[in-house]
Motif scaffolding. Sequence first.
Motif, mmCIF file in Angstrom:
data_model
loop_
_atom_site.group_PDB
_atom_site.id
_atom_site.type_symbol
_atom_site.label_atom_id
_atom_site.label_comp_id
_atom_site.label_asym_id
_atom_site.label_seq_id
_atom_site.Cartn_x
_atom_site.Cartn_y
_atom_site.Cartn_z
ATOM 1 N N ASP A 180 0.842 -1.188 0.000
ATOM 2 C CA ASP A 180 0.000 0.000 0.000
ATOM 3 C C ASP A 180 0.882 1.245 0.000
ATOM 4 O O ASP A 180 1.925 1.289 0.632
ATOM 5 C CB ASP A 180 -0.889 -0.003 1.245
ATOM 6 N N VAL A 181 0.455 2.253 -0.728
ATOM 7 C CA VAL A 181 1.128 3.547 -0.736
ATOM 8 C C VAL A 181 0.295 4.478 0.136
ATOM 9 O O VAL A 181 -0.927 4.450 0.099
ATOM 10 C CB VAL A 181 1.210 4.110 -2.178
ATOM 11 N N ASN A 182 0.956 5.276 0.931
ATOM 12 C CA ASN A 182 0.252 6.193 1.825
ATOM 13 C C ASN A 182 -0.304 7.356 0.993
ATOM 14 O O ASN A 182 0.221 8.462 1.014
ATOM 15 C CB ASN A 182 1.183 6.692 2.924
ATOM 16 N N ASP A 183 -1.388 7.081 0.279
ATOM 17 C CA ASP A 183 -1.935 8.072 -0.648
ATOM 18 C C ASP A 183 -3.298 8.623 -0.236
ATOM 19 O O ASP A 183 -3.903 9.396 -0.957
ATOM 20 C CB ASP A 183 -2.026 7.482 -2.054
ATOM 21 N N ASN A 184 -3.773 8.223 0.939
ATOM 22 C CA ASN A 184 -5.062 8.716 1.420
ATOM 23 C C ASN A 184 -4.868 9.506 2.709
ATOM 24 O O ASN A 184 -4.226 9.035 3.640
ATOM 25 C CB ASN A 184 -6.029 7.558 1.696
ATOM 26 N N ASP B 92 -8.540 6.288 8.060
ATOM 27 C CA ASP B 92 -7.629 6.389 6.917
ATOM 28 C C ASP B 92 -7.883 5.197 6.010
ATOM 29 O O ASP B 92 -7.839 4.051 6.455
ATOM 30 C CB ASP B 92 -6.176 6.396 7.401
ATOM 31 N N ASP C 95 -6.100 3.936 3.763
ATOM 32 C CA ASP C 95 -4.925 3.120 3.468
ATOM 33 C C ASP C 95 -4.986 1.841 4.294
ATOM 34 O O ASP C 95 -5.831 1.694 5.176
ATOM 35 C CB ASP C 95 -3.638 3.895 3.785
ATOM 36 N N ASN D 37 0.274 2.218 6.945
ATOM 37 C CA ASN D 37 -0.111 3.501 6.355
ATOM 38 C C ASN D 37 -1.482 3.976 6.834
ATOM 39 O O ASN D 37 -1.856 5.123 6.619
ATOM 40 C CB ASN D 37 -0.099 3.427 4.829
#
Length: 80
Positions: free
Chosen positions: A9-13, A43, A45, A49
């Motif tokens: 997962d990318v911390n994009d939220n 969150d 993610d 994340n």
Amino acid sequence: VSVRIDVDDVNDNAPQFQQSVYDFWVAENSPIGTVVGTLIAHDADSGPNAHIDFKIFGGVDAKLFEIEADENQNGVVRLK
């Protein structure tokens, strides 16, 4: 040939709070440690994340308050 692909997962939220504004009232004679209010955020993610940390930044009265995290629910804190 067997190939293993791990997708992280990318911390994009950004965390989303349950309310857009929180208004709390504190009685002048409230004892130290009184819970003033509860904040709830989520969150989208996953894994590490999705972990949310809360901090109090600045303000003249910031030193008079503390944040107590709910150890059983990520994103839930009480303001004391």
